[in-house]
Design a protein around this motif. Structure first.
Motif, PDB file in Angstrom:
ATOM      1  N   LEU A 332      -0.491  -1.817  -5.391  1.00 14.69           N
ATOM      2  CA  LEU A 332       0.495  -2.818  -5.002  1.00 14.69           C
ATOM      3  C   LEU A 332       1.598  -2.197  -4.143  1.00 14.69           C
ATOM      4  O   LEU A 332       2.061  -2.807  -3.172  1.00 14.69           O
ATOM      5  CB  LEU A 332       1.087  -3.472  -6.244  1.00 14.69           C
ATOM      6  N   THR A 333       2.005  -0.985  -4.472  1.00 13.66           N
ATOM      7  CA  THR A 333       3.014  -0.296  -3.660  1.00 13.66           C
ATOM      8  C   THR A 333       2.491  -0.027  -2.261  1.00 13.66           C
ATOM      9  O   THR A 333       3.200  -0.219  -1.260  1.00 13.66           O
ATOM     10  CB  THR A 333       3.423   1.030  -4.328  1.00 13.66           C
ATOM     11  N   HIS A 336       2.399  -3.289  -0.273  1.00  5.32           N
ATOM     12  CA  HIS A 336       3.744  -3.721   0.132  1.00  5.32           C
ATOM     13  C   HIS A 336       4.291  -2.839   1.238  1.00  5.32           C
ATOM     14  O   HIS A 336       4.997  -3.316   2.150  1.00  5.32           O
ATOM     15  CB  HIS A 336       4.679  -3.700  -1.073  1.00  5.32           C
ATOM     16  N   THR A 337       3.948  -1.563   1.221  1.00  7.10           N
ATOM     17  CA  THR A 337       4.474  -0.622   2.217  1.00  7.10           C
ATOM     18  C   THR A 337       3.752  -0.733   3.550  1.00  7.10           C
ATOM     19  O   THR A 337       4.368  -0.597   4.616  1.00  7.10           O
ATOM     20  CB  THR A 337       4.355   0.828   1.696  1.00  7.10           C
ATOM     21  N   ASP A 341       4.570  -7.849   7.830  1.00  2.89           N
ATOM     22  CA  ASP A 341       5.346  -8.985   7.346  1.00  2.89           C
ATOM     23  C   ASP A 341       4.565 -10.267   7.619  1.00  2.89           C
ATOM     24  O   ASP A 341       3.967 -10.437   8.688  1.00  2.89           O
ATOM     25  CB  ASP A 341       6.702  -9.055   8.055  1.00  2.89           C
ATOM     26  N   LEU A 345      -0.538 -12.343   0.071  1.00  5.06           N
ATOM     27  CA  LEU A 345      -1.165 -11.490  -0.937  1.00  5.06           C
ATOM     28  C   LEU A 345      -1.370 -12.290  -2.211  1.00  5.06           C
ATOM     29  O   LEU A 345      -0.449 -12.946  -2.699  1.00  5.06           O
ATOM     30  CB  LEU A 345      -0.280 -10.275  -1.215  1.00  5.06           C
ATOM     31  N   ALA A 361       5.557  -6.925 -10.452  1.00  2.00           N
ATOM     32  CA  ALA A 361       5.507  -7.108  -8.997  1.00  2.00           C
ATOM     33  C   ALA A 361       6.258  -8.372  -8.590  1.00  2.00           C
ATOM     34  O   ALA A 361       6.984  -8.384  -7.586  1.00  2.00           O
ATOM     35  CB  ALA A 361       4.046  -7.178  -8.530  1.00  2.00           C
ATOM     36  N   GLN A 362       6.081  -9.431  -9.361  1.00  2.00           N
ATOM     37  CA  GLN A 362       6.783 -10.670  -9.029  1.00  2.00           C
ATOM     38  C   GLN A 362       8.283 -10.508  -9.158  1.00  2.00           C
ATOM     39  O   GLN A 362       9.055 -11.029  -8.341  1.00  2.00           O
ATOM     40  CB  GLN A 362       6.265 -11.803  -9.936  1.00  2.00           C
ATOM     41  N   GLN A 364       9.890  -7.758  -8.644  1.00  2.00           N
ATOM     42  CA  GLN A 364      10.354  -6.855  -7.589  1.00  2.00           C
ATOM     43  C   GLN A 364      10.245  -7.466  -6.197  1.00  2.00           C
ATOM     44  O   GLN A 364      11.132  -7.312  -5.360  1.00  2.00           O
ATOM     45  CB  GLN A 364       9.542  -5.558  -7.647  1.00  2.00           C
ATOM     46  N   TYR A 365       9.130  -8.179  -5.941  1.00  2.00           N
ATOM     47  CA  TYR A 365       8.851  -8.647  -4.576  1.00  2.00           C
ATOM     48  C   TYR A 365       8.955 -10.164  -4.417  1.00  2.00           C
ATOM     49  O   TYR A 365       8.875 -10.658  -3.289  1.00  2.00           O
ATOM     50  CB  TYR A 365       7.448  -8.211  -4.143  1.00  2.00           C
ATOM     51  N   THR A 398       4.079 -14.104  -0.013  1.00  2.00           N
ATOM     52  CA  THR A 398       4.039 -13.778   1.399  1.00  2.00           C
ATOM     53  C   THR A 398       4.991 -12.602   1.628  1.00  2.00           C
ATOM     54  O   THR A 398       6.192 -12.724   1.356  1.00  2.00           O
ATOM     55  CB  THR A 398       4.468 -14.974   2.261  1.00  2.00           C
ATOM     56  N   LEU A 399       4.452 -11.483   2.044  1.00  2.00           N
ATOM     57  CA  LEU A 399       5.244 -10.256   2.150  1.00  2.00           C
ATOM     58  C   LEU A 399       6.262 -10.362   3.270  1.00  2.00           C
ATOM     59  O   LEU A 399       6.015 -10.993   4.290  1.00  2.00           O
ATOM     60  CB  LEU A 399       4.316  -9.068   2.387  1.00  2.00           C
TER      61      LEU A 399
END
Length: 399
Positions: A332-333, A336-337, A341, A345, A361-362, A364-365, A398-399
């Protein structure tokens, strides 16, 4: 003119020059070189141009054609070069100013005119250089399809495939050399095909009939159509997952932890413009995914055997990512990295440990966290009761 195209792609029918427009005939008369398949070259009258036969395989001819840049060249193609024809292949290798096209009447138009079928509601497929399994998503009783095939042997293979999938009652209108003096149209049933003298070029007008399984148009197709070893996202969850992934025309998917490949395959079945890459570490499952994709008509599915995230390097960037297996904090990291954009996901979890990862994750992101519990009616002694499946937690963002 300095910007005049050096290549003209001319669509030629089985009637030869008789069916050409005045512009196409004038182009042939003025050409320095005419390049095309032997069958097409044989249809032409005497010309001042040098004739070059297009070699086999087709790709070798592309290189030869590009060597002729700067001269006045005509490339011959069948009918409409940009309807399952060679035109799009050539255009990819040239700038737009380098070429123009003068299309003829397509074989699809000729076939529809002979059969009386409206093209706007008839499926048209070019399978002369593609697997016949691409027909599979369109097999439903009452469906009409016009299919270009390579030769008479391919017609026999098509009939065998229809019988194997339960559509042996389908009517085949075998159309040979449409538009020319050798034109012939014969009708038969797939299960009793007995034609052994079918001449190239050939297309088939198919009226689908039989009691075979028609694939639904919506996600959540029956689990039974996917060969699997039990590692499969079940139909209702798959439908929910595809809804969250939200495929849009032209999008590309990463399906991480493919299992049976069901999510990536259903993604591709949503629209012909979509692409997908499935990442699966186990070789036996990767082979099974390949079989499923081929049999269900989406052989364009890319399969990468390896472990994520290491196997994700250098892949085509995705518009959407589904994590169906191998979920970890490191993955997951990495996602995200490294993802762009706007990438969508979606990850599913059934264990307490993976649920915890998604909850973190939810937090944090962001995104949405959904828990779904499904149960199916089944026998309970002499009566019926609900048999519950493991709850599924889904995180979408959505990142």
């Amino acid at each position: 003119m300095a910007d005049a195209p050096w290549l003209t792609i001319v669509g030629l029918g089985e009637d030869g020059p008789a069916g050409l427009s005045p512009a196409s005939r004038e182009t042939l008369d003025q050409a320095e070189i005419v390049m095309g398949p032997p069958r097409h070259l044989a249809l032409l009258p005497e010309l001042r141009a040098e004739r070059i036969e297009w070699p086999v395989p087709f790709a070798d001819g592309v290189a030869r054609l590009l060597e002729l840049r700067g001269r006045q060249v005509v490339m011959l193609a069948s009918g409409d070069p940009f309807w399952f024809g060679a035109g799009s292949v050539i255009a990819r290798h040239l700038e737009r100013k380098d070429w123009c096209a003068l299309p003829g009447v397509s074989v699809f138009s000729l076939a529809a005119a002979r059969l009386g079928w409206p093209l706007e509601t008839t499926v048209t497929l070019g399978l002369h250089a593609a697997p016949l399994t691409r027909l599979r998503p369109y097999l439903a009783a009452g469906q009409r399809v016009i299919v270009l095939v390579r030769d008479g042997a391919a017609v026999a293979s098509l009939a065998e495939s229809l019988v194997e999938t339960g559509f042996g009652e389908s009517t085949l209108h075998v159309c040979e050399a449409l538009g020319g003096p050798r034109e012939r149209l014969r009708i038969c049933v797939a299960a009793s095909l007995a034609l052994d003298d079918i001449s190239h070029p050939v297309c088939v007008g198919l009226e689908v009939a039989g009691d075979g399984l028609a694939l639904p148009l919506t996600p959540g197709r029956p689990d039974m159509v996917f060969e699997n070893d039990g590692q499969i996202t079940r139909g209702p969850v798959r439908a929910m997952t595809l809804a969250a992934l939200a495929p849009r025309p032209g999008d590309h998917l990463w399906d991480i932890g493919g299992g049976s490949g069901s999510v990536g395959i259903e993604w591709l079945l949503s629209h012909p413009s979509l692409g997908a890459t499935t990442i699966e570490p186990r070789p036996d499952r990767a082979k099974r995914i390949r079989r499923n994709a081929d049999q269900l008509g989406v052989d364009r599915l890319d399969i990468v055997q390896g472990f994520a995230p290491d196997a994700l390097d250098n892949l085509q960037p995705p518009d959407a990512v589904f994590v169906g297996g191998g979920l970890s904090a490191d993955m997951l990291t990495w996602l995200h990295t490294n993802l762009r954009d706007g990438t969508r996901l979606v990850a599913n979890a059934v264990t307490l440990e993976s649920e915890s990862l998604l909850a973190q994750a939810q937090a944090q992101y962001g995104g949405n966290l959904l828990r779904v519990e499904l149960a199916q009616a089944g026998s309970l002694g002499s009566k019926r009761g609900w048999k519950a499946a493991y709850p599924v937690v889904q995180w979408s963002v959505t990142l």
